[in-house]
Design a protein around this motif. Structure first.
Motif, PDB file in Angstrom:
ATOM      1  N   PHE A 169       0.833  -1.203   0.000  1.00  0.00           N
ATOM      2  CA  PHE A 169       0.000   0.000   0.000  1.00  0.00           C
ATOM      3  C   PHE A 169       0.871   1.258   0.000  1.00  0.00           C
ATOM      4  CE2 PHE A 169      -2.441  -3.318   2.060  1.00  0.00           C
ATOM      5  CZ  PHE A 169      -3.715  -3.157   1.567  1.00  0.00           C
ATOM      6  N   GLU A 170       0.221   2.394  -0.268  1.00  0.00           N
ATOM      7  CA  GLU A 170       0.870   3.678  -0.047  1.00  0.00           C
ATOM      8  C   GLU A 170       1.246   3.809   1.419  1.00  0.00           C
ATOM      9  OE1 GLU A 170      -0.951   7.032  -2.946  1.00  0.00           O
ATOM     10  OE2 GLU A 170      -2.342   6.199  -1.491  1.00  0.00           O
ATOM     11  N   TYR A 171       2.348   4.483   1.675  1.00  0.00           N
ATOM     12  CA  TYR A 171       2.763   4.723   3.067  1.00  0.00           C
ATOM     13  C   TYR A 171       2.288   6.105   3.498  1.00  0.00           C
ATOM     14  CZ  TYR A 171       5.663   5.325   7.198  1.00  0.00           C
ATOM     15  OH  TYR A 171       6.084   5.558   8.476  1.00  0.00           O
ATOM     16  N   MET A 172       1.635   6.158   4.641  1.00  0.00           N
ATOM     17  CA  MET A 172       1.099   7.405   5.171  1.00  0.00           C
ATOM     18  C   MET A 172       2.033   7.955   6.250  1.00  0.00           C
ATOM     19  SD  MET A 172      -1.799   7.903   3.529  1.00  0.00           S
ATOM     20  CE  MET A 172      -0.952   7.247   2.095  1.00  0.00           C
ATOM     21  N   SER A 173       2.732   9.032   5.933  1.00  0.00           N
ATOM     22  CA  SER A 173       3.792   9.544   6.801  1.00  0.00           C
ATOM     23  C   SER A 173       3.292  10.122   8.111  1.00  0.00           C
ATOM     24  CB  SER A 173       4.599  10.612   6.053  1.00  0.00           C
ATOM     25  OG  SER A 173       3.756  11.688   5.689  1.00  0.00           O
ATOM     26  N   ASN A 174       2.023  10.510   8.171  1.00  0.00           N
ATOM     27  CA  ASN A 174       1.506  11.152   9.385  1.00  0.00           C
ATOM     28  C   ASN A 174       0.859  10.188  10.359  1.00  0.00           C
ATOM     29  OD1 ASN A 174       2.163  13.875   9.591  1.00  0.00           O
ATOM     30  ND2 ASN A 174       0.798  14.405   7.914  1.00  0.00           N
ATOM     31  N   GLY A 175       1.034   8.898  10.105  1.00  0.00           N
ATOM     32  CA  GLY A 175       0.553   7.921  11.056  1.00  0.00           C
ATOM     33  C   GLY A 175      -0.958   7.828  11.104  1.00  0.00           C
ATOM     34  N   SER A 176      -1.459   7.345  12.214  1.00  0.00           N
ATOM     35  CA  SER A 176      -2.884   7.079  12.347  1.00  0.00           C
ATOM     36  C   SER A 176      -3.592   8.160  13.156  1.00  0.00           C
ATOM     37  CB  SER A 176      -3.107   5.721  13.023  1.00  0.00           C
ATOM     38  OG  SER A 176      -2.740   5.792  14.398  1.00  0.00           O
ATOM     39  N   LEU A 177      -4.912   8.221  12.987  1.00  0.00           N
ATOM     40  CA  LEU A 177      -5.740   9.139  13.766  1.00  0.00           C
ATOM     41  C   LEU A 177      -5.641   8.805  15.253  1.00  0.00           C
ATOM     42  CD1 LEU A 177      -7.912  11.357  13.926  1.00  0.00           C
ATOM     43  CD2 LEU A 177      -9.624   9.595  13.454  1.00  0.00           C
ATOM     44  N   GLU A 178      -5.484   7.547  15.575  1.00  0.00           N
ATOM     45  CA  GLU A 178      -5.325   7.126  16.972  1.00  0.00           C
ATOM     46  C   GLU A 178      -4.158   7.861  17.627  1.00  0.00           C
ATOM     47  OE1 GLU A 178      -5.290   4.666  20.518  1.00  0.00           O
ATOM     48  OE2 GLU A 178      -6.831   4.869  18.974  1.00  0.00           O
ATOM     49  N   GLN A 179      -3.041   7.941  16.912  1.00  0.00           N
ATOM     50  CA  GLN A 179      -1.851   8.583  17.478  1.00  0.00           C
ATOM     51  C   GLN A 179      -2.041  10.080  17.653  1.00  0.00           C
ATOM     52  OE1 GLN A 179       0.511   6.934  14.279  1.00  0.00           O
ATOM     53  NE2 GLN A 179       1.706   5.737  15.723  1.00  0.00           N
ATOM     54  N   TRP A 180      -2.827  10.686  16.790  1.00  0.00           N
ATOM     55  CA  TRP A 180      -3.072  12.124  16.905  1.00  0.00           C
ATOM     56  C   TRP A 180      -4.055  12.453  18.017  1.00  0.00           C
ATOM     57  CZ3 TRP A 180      -1.494  16.392  13.783  1.00  0.00           C
ATOM     58  CH2 TRP A 180      -0.575  16.066  12.792  1.00  0.00           C
ATOM     59  N   LEU A 181      -5.114  11.658  18.121  1.00  0.00           N
ATOM     60  CA  LEU A 181      -6.124  11.930  19.142  1.00  0.00           C
ATOM     61  C   LEU A 181      -5.605  11.707  20.544  1.00  0.00           C
ATOM     62  CD1 LEU A 181      -9.345  10.333  17.598  1.00  0.00           C
ATOM     63  CD2 LEU A 181      -8.753  12.751  17.734  1.00  0.00           C
ATOM     64  N   HIS A 182      -4.684  10.767  20.652  1.00  0.00           N
ATOM     65  CA  HIS A 182      -4.179  10.423  21.977  1.00  0.00           C
ATOM     66  C   HIS A 182      -2.678  10.689  22.033  1.00  0.00           C
ATOM     67  CE1 HIS A 182      -8.137   8.788  22.651  1.00  0.00           C
ATOM     68  NE2 HIS A 182      -8.014   8.065  21.550  1.00  0.00           N
ATOM     69  N   ALA A 183      -2.351  11.976  21.766  1.00  0.00           N
ATOM     70  CA  ALA A 183      -0.970  12.482  21.839  1.00  0.00           C
ATOM     71  C   ALA A 183      -0.057  11.728  20.893  1.00  0.00           C
ATOM     72  CB  ALA A 183      -0.433  12.392  23.260  1.00  0.00           C
ATOM     73  N   GLY A 184      -0.504  11.560  19.636  1.00  0.00           N
ATOM     74  CA  GLY A 184       0.288  10.784  18.692  1.00  0.00           C
ATOM     75  C   GLY A 184       1.210  11.619  17.845  1.00  0.00           C
ATOM     76  N   ILE A 185       1.856  10.956  16.863  1.00  0.00           N
ATOM     77  CA  ILE A 185       2.883  11.600  16.070  1.00  0.00           C
ATOM     78  C   ILE A 185       2.278  12.473  14.990  1.00  0.00           C
ATOM     79  CG2 ILE A 185       4.490   9.723  16.452  1.00  0.00           C
ATOM     80  CD1 ILE A 185       3.937   8.771  13.641  1.00  0.00           C
ATOM     81  N   VAL A 186       3.099  13.399  14.488  1.00  0.00           N
ATOM     82  CA  VAL A 186       2.688  14.285  13.410  1.00  0.00           C
ATOM     83  C   VAL A 186       3.851  14.483  12.462  1.00  0.00           C
ATOM     84  CG1 VAL A 186       1.103  15.535  14.881  1.00  0.00           C
ATOM     85  CG2 VAL A 186       3.389  16.355  14.591  1.00  0.00           C
ATOM     86  N   ASN A 187       3.543  15.128  11.348  1.00  0.00           N
ATOM     87  CA  ASN A 187       4.606  15.465  10.422  1.00  0.00           C
ATOM     88  C   ASN A 187       5.038  16.905  10.621  1.00  0.00           C
ATOM     89  OD1 ASN A 187       2.422  16.878   9.387  1.00  0.00           O
ATOM     90  ND2 ASN A 187       2.999  16.513   7.286  1.00  0.00           N
ATOM     91  N   ALA A 188       6.056  17.254   9.919  1.00  0.00           N
ATOM     92  CA  ALA A 188       6.525  18.648   9.983  1.00  0.00           C
ATOM     93  C   ALA A 188       5.488  19.556   9.370  1.00  0.00           C
ATOM     94  CB  ALA A 188       7.842  18.772   9.220  1.00  0.00           C
ATOM     95  N   GLY A 189       5.464  20.765   9.830  1.00  0.00           N
ATOM     96  CA  GLY A 189       4.605  21.770   9.234  1.00  0.00           C
ATOM     97  C   GLY A 189       3.182  21.770   9.730  1.00  0.00           C
ATOM     98  N   ASN A 190       2.856  20.868  10.640  1.00  0.00           N
ATOM     99  CA  ASN A 190       1.507  20.865  11.193  1.00  0.00           C
ATOM    100  C   ASN A 190       1.583  20.853  12.709  1.00  0.00           C
ATOM    101  OD1 ASN A 190      -0.689  20.480   9.060  1.00  0.00           O
ATOM    102  ND2 ASN A 190       0.868  19.025   8.413  1.00  0.00           N
ATOM    103  N   LYS A 191       0.557  21.354  13.366  1.00  0.00           N
ATOM    104  CA  LYS A 191       0.506  21.296  14.811  1.00  0.00           C
ATOM    105  C   LYS A 191       0.371  19.850  15.254  1.00  0.00           C
ATOM    106  CE  LYS A 191      -1.581  25.834  15.522  1.00  0.00           C
ATOM    107  NZ  LYS A 191      -2.720  26.555  16.113  1.00  0.00           N
ATOM    108  N   ARG A 192       0.919  19.531  16.403  1.00  0.00           N
ATOM    109  CA  ARG A 192       0.845  18.176  16.919  1.00  0.00           C
ATOM    110  C   ARG A 192      -0.576  17.814  17.294  1.00  0.00           C
ATOM    111  NH1 ARG A 192      -0.103  15.518  20.833  1.00  0.00           N
ATOM    112  NH2 ARG A 192      -0.577  17.404  21.976  1.00  0.00           N
ATOM    113  N   MET A 193      -1.319  18.798  17.775  1.00  0.00           N
ATOM    114  CA  MET A 193      -2.674  18.552  18.231  1.00  0.00           C
ATOM    115  C   MET A 193      -3.663  18.911  17.128  1.00  0.00           C
ATOM    116  SD  MET A 193      -5.662  19.979  19.578  1.00  0.00           S
ATOM    117  CE  MET A 193      -5.226  21.653  19.981  1.00  0.00           C
ATOM    118  N   LEU A 194      -4.644  18.049  16.900  1.00  0.00           N
ATOM    119  CA  LEU A 194      -5.653  18.330  15.892  1.00  0.00           C
ATOM    120  C   LEU A 194      -6.613  19.400  16.392  1.00  0.00           C
ATOM    121  CD1 LEU A 194      -6.564  14.682  14.839  1.00  0.00           C
ATOM    122  CD2 LEU A 194      -5.271  16.323  13.488  1.00  0.00           C
TER     123      LEU A 194
END
Length: 846
Positions: free
Chosen positions: A611-636
């Motif tokens: 599959f395509e690789y998604m560099s920003n990880g999963s929604l789970e990681q973002w909602l519960h203090a997860g990883i982010v990519n450069a250029g975006n805020k860590r928190m949604l």
């Protein structure tokens, strides 16, 4: 004898009573911001003295009674943010000769703007935003008193060269102060006569359209502008030097275009500027030194361009709160003057060519919360001065050349929620406290000499008291490994020949007739993942393990799902899954690139999907203090969560209604929603097999139900009682996911005991006490002290209404009874309306 009736901002319900028509002396009527519903009673038209009518932010629907348009006494009609629909009558404005203010934005009005608008000759404010209006905008040149024109978030224009001709008529409106035609379908070039519009103009929003070509230099004639929005369109060419005339400019939005050339030094003339966004263009050259003159600049975003050279020291003398220079070609060092940014909250210089040490003075940025340094060539050690950043929540230093140990003092930053130091040359023992104790928020892969840490990291143990194993032990171990590998290699060759012959016979007699994807070899996948190394492990589930890898054939980073063929049904699902995924095309689905059906080096059968690789990880990681990519805020933020909900709903609409065969996801949850480089949500098929597909052959139909039980908390209750899978089940999972995005709480949270669940938790506080259930990270920073007051404080009424609507959708989808759940058609329509209203509501906060 009642003349003024003001009952706005209450909790009134029901319909507007017909006896309102008995108040014959009434001149001023305000019922805004309540929960009134139904239509406007015809009796209201008998109020011949009424001049001011305000009914906004209710639930009024149907259409306006036609008699309202005959009330020539009216000077103000304010009915924004209701549910009125249908077109505006062509003759609507023929008798409203005294109308000065018209607010009907935030409804569901359709059709064209009536040409009769020209008859409202004393009109001062025309607010038609966030509707479904279409077609060309009529001439407004006779509205000589017009001060504010808001047409944003409609479907106006035909993406043609004629769309913007109405702007010429506005040159007669010499009192104009605000114009917004944002987020429509206007096309063509921006005409030069835009510079001839009122010199009183202070705000001009043209972004989010199909406008192309160069930005006319004549825009510089509008010297009183304080806000200019040209974002997210198709402008090209250079930024006009005439922009240097905007001495009052406070907010300049140029992002999301195709602008090229240098950033003009004349930008330094904008001494009142507090926000400048030029991200996502093709700008080049150096960062202009003249920016030092913009001392009020609080947000500077020059990311995603082709800027080069060094970062000027002068930039660090600004009082900016957010500095984003990521994804450029900047080189040199990060100057020690970075320590002058005493008020900065976010600093992002990732994905450049910066080198040298990370300056110790960065520890003087005492209120810094987000620090992104990844994707550069920084070397030296991680400075211990980072421990001085007591507010630091997010720190990414991955993909550099940092060496030495990870400083123990970093575990003392109590609010640090995410730390990524992967792919450096760090060594020594990994701390265990603070963020180092949370494996979900800590990334240390790609540092071969790290040891210790918590057990979940699976690092090698550190040597006791620094004593390393004896050399002869290592030599002996190497010898054993060589012998074992040699034996296995010989056995592999023999088994491979045997199994391939056996497999060929089997394929000749039982080969499926379904079309298959172009395949890659096992060797390609083995090499691309460093032998399926644990360092490339992304995740795992009952039916597969996912690795990050590089494929020479695809020339990109990919995600490789290796099927666990020991599981019953795995062989049978492989062909069905390949064929179904291959034929699905949707921007919000993770795209399958290829597959592999082969024999591994041990002679065992091997099957994998790529599959395509998604560099920003999963929604789970973002909602519960997860990883982010450069250029975006860590928190949604709220808008990002809304966009993700829309993306997921779009996928379900496609799977349930638009595919050639019905597909039911069966395991929709945050960990199965991935985010790409642009923060667009992609529903994935990683982990257990969740695809329900119909396999057609010449004799029968078969429904694959592999892994349909889903995940506790997200699976609908009827599945646990043996009910057949259905689209209702996906809607339940979507509802739970929506509530999780809004509350920040998992459905399996320990607070939900006995018969309690996330749905009940939200329902108990809906809609009047949302502050108790809303994710605290979504609250404005200055509202933390007022949480106990039970209000949402500085959220605008529109944003509050959008939040209520989102919660309502989540509750409606997660009802216990399948038949009571909201369907995907209604969900996608409601989310579209909410998005339009939300964007309009946050405009004043930007």
């Amino acid at each position: 004898m009642l003349r003024t009736l003001q009952i706005s901002t209450n909790n009134l319900t029901g319909r507007i009573p017909s006896f309102i028509g008995n108040l014959s002396s009434l001149t001023y009527l305000s019922m805004a911001i309540n929960h009134l519903e139904g239509n406007i009673p015809q009796e209201m038209c008998s109020l011949k003295n009424l001049t001011f009518m305000q009914l906004g932010e209710n639930r009024l629907n149907v259409t306006f009674p036609s008699c309202l348009y005959n009330m020539s006494s009216l000077t103000t009609i304010a009915v924004a943010l209701n549910d009125f629909n249908g077109p505006l009558p062509p003759n609507m404005f023929n008798t409203l000769s005294n109308l000065q203010q018209l607010y009907i934005g935030g409804n569901q009005l359709s059709g064209k703007i009536p040409i009769s608008i020209a008859n409202a000759s004393v009109l001062q404010i025309l607010e038609l935003s966030v509707n479904n209006l279409v077609g060309q905008v009529p001439s407004l040149g006779k509205l000589h008193d017009l001060q504010q024109l808001n047409l944003e978030l409609n479907n106006l224009g035909d993406n043609s060269t004629k769309d913007l001709e109405f702007l010429k008529s506005l040159t007669n409106c010499t009192k104009l102060q605000i114009i917004s035609i944002d987020r429509n379908n206007f096309g063509g070039n921006l005409p030069n006569f835009i510079g001839n519009i009122s010199t009183q103009l202070s705000q001009l929003y043209l972004g989010g359209n199909q406008i192309f070509g160069k930005i006319p230099a004549e825009l510089g004639n509008l010297i009183r502008l304080i806000v200019l929005g040209l974002d997210n369109s198709h402008f090209e060419g250079v930024i006009p030097t005439t922009f240097g005339k905007f001495e009052r400019m406070q907010k300049l939005l140029l992002h999301g275009n195709k602008l090229s050339g240098d950033i003009p030094s004349s930008i330094g003339n904008l001494s009142q500027l507090y926000l400048l966004r030029t991200r996502d263009n093709r700008l080049e050259g150096n960062i202009p030194l003249s920016l030092i003159n913009c001392q009020k600049l609080q947000t500077l975003d020059l990311s995603q361009n082709f800027l080069r050279g060094t970062i000027p020291i002068e930039v660090f003398s600004l009082s900016t709160l957010s500095l984003n220079l990521s994804k450029n070609s900047l080189s040199g060092i990060l100057p020690r003057e970075v320590g002058k940014l005493k008020s900065i909250i976010k600093l992002d210089v990732s994905e450049n060519h910066l080198s040298g040490d990370i300056p110790r003075t960065i520890g003087e940025c005492i209120v810094l919360e987000y620090l992104c340094l990844q994707g550069n060539s920084f070397n030296g050690t991680i400075p211990t001065s980072l421990a001085s950043l007591k507010d630091l929540q997010y720190l990414d230093m991955s993909r550099n050349r940092l060496s030495g140990p990870i400083p123990n003092v970093l575990q003392n930053i109590s609010v640090l929620e995410y730390l990524n130091v992967s792919f450096n040359v760090l060594e020594g023992e990994v701390p265990t406290k603070g963020v180092f104790g949370n494996v979900g928020e800590l990334v240390v892969t790609g540092n071969n000499n790290l040891c210790g840490g918590i057990s979940e990291l699976h690092l090698q143990p550190c040597s006791v008291k620094g004593i390393k194993p004896a050399k002869h032990h290592k030599t002996r171990l190497i010898g054993v490994i060589i012998c074992v590998v040699s034996i296995l290699l010989m056995a592999t060759i023999i088994l491979t020949i045997y199994c391939m012959k056996k497999r060929n016979k089997k394929q000749n007699s039982h080969s499926p007739t379904t079309d298959t994807l172009a395949k890659v070899s096992y060797q390609d996948l083995h090499n691309g993942t460093d032998g399926f190394s644990a360092s490339n492990l992304v995740g795992s589930g009952s039916f597969g393990t996912v690795y990050k890898g590089n494929l020479t054939s695809e020339d990109k980073v990919v995600a490789i799902k290796v099927l666990n063929l020991q599981k019953k049904g795995a062989h049978k699902s492989f062909i069905a899954e390949c064929n179904a995924l291959k034929n699905m095309r949707h921007r919000n689905l993770v795209k399958i690139l290829t597959c592999c059906s082969s024999i591994d080096y041990k002679g065992q059968e091997f099957k994998a999907l790529v599959f395509e690789y998604m560099s920003n990880g999963s929604l789970e990681q973002w909602l519960h203090a997860g990883i982010v990519n450069a250029g975006n805020k860590r928190m949604l933020d709220i808008e990002q969560r809304l966009n993700i909900a829309i993306d997921i709903a779009s996928v379900l609409h496609y799977l349930h209604l638009e595919c050639e065969q019905l597909v039911i996801h069966c395991d929709l949850k945050p960990s199965n929603v991935l985010l790409d480089d642009d923060m667009v949500a992609r529903v994935s098929d990683f982990g257990i097999a969740r695809l329900v597909s119909v396999i057609n052959d010449t004799s029968h139909q078969e429904t694959s139900t592999i892994g349909i039980k889903g995940t506790i908390g997200y699976a609908p209750p009827e599945y646990g009682m043996g009910s057949e899978i259905s689209t209702y089940g996906d809607m339940y999972s979507f509802g739970v996911l929506m509530l999780e995005m809004l509350t920040g709480r998992r459905p399996t949270n320990e607070m939900f005991e006995d018969s309690q669940n996330l749905h009940m938790f939200v329902e108990n506080s809906f809609p009047n006490n949302l502050i108790q259930i809303l994710d605290p990270r979504l609250l404005p920073r200055n509202e933390e002290a007022t949480i106990e007051d039970g209000n949402i404080g500085s959220f605008t009424p529109i944003v509050e209404k959008c939040l209520v609507s989102l919660f309502r959708i989540g509750l409606a989808c997660s009802m216990e009874s399948p038949k009571e759940r909201m369907n995907i058609v209604d969900v996608t329509r409601e989310l579209s309306v909410i998005k339009k209203a939300f964007i309009s509501g946050v405009r004043t906060c930007d």
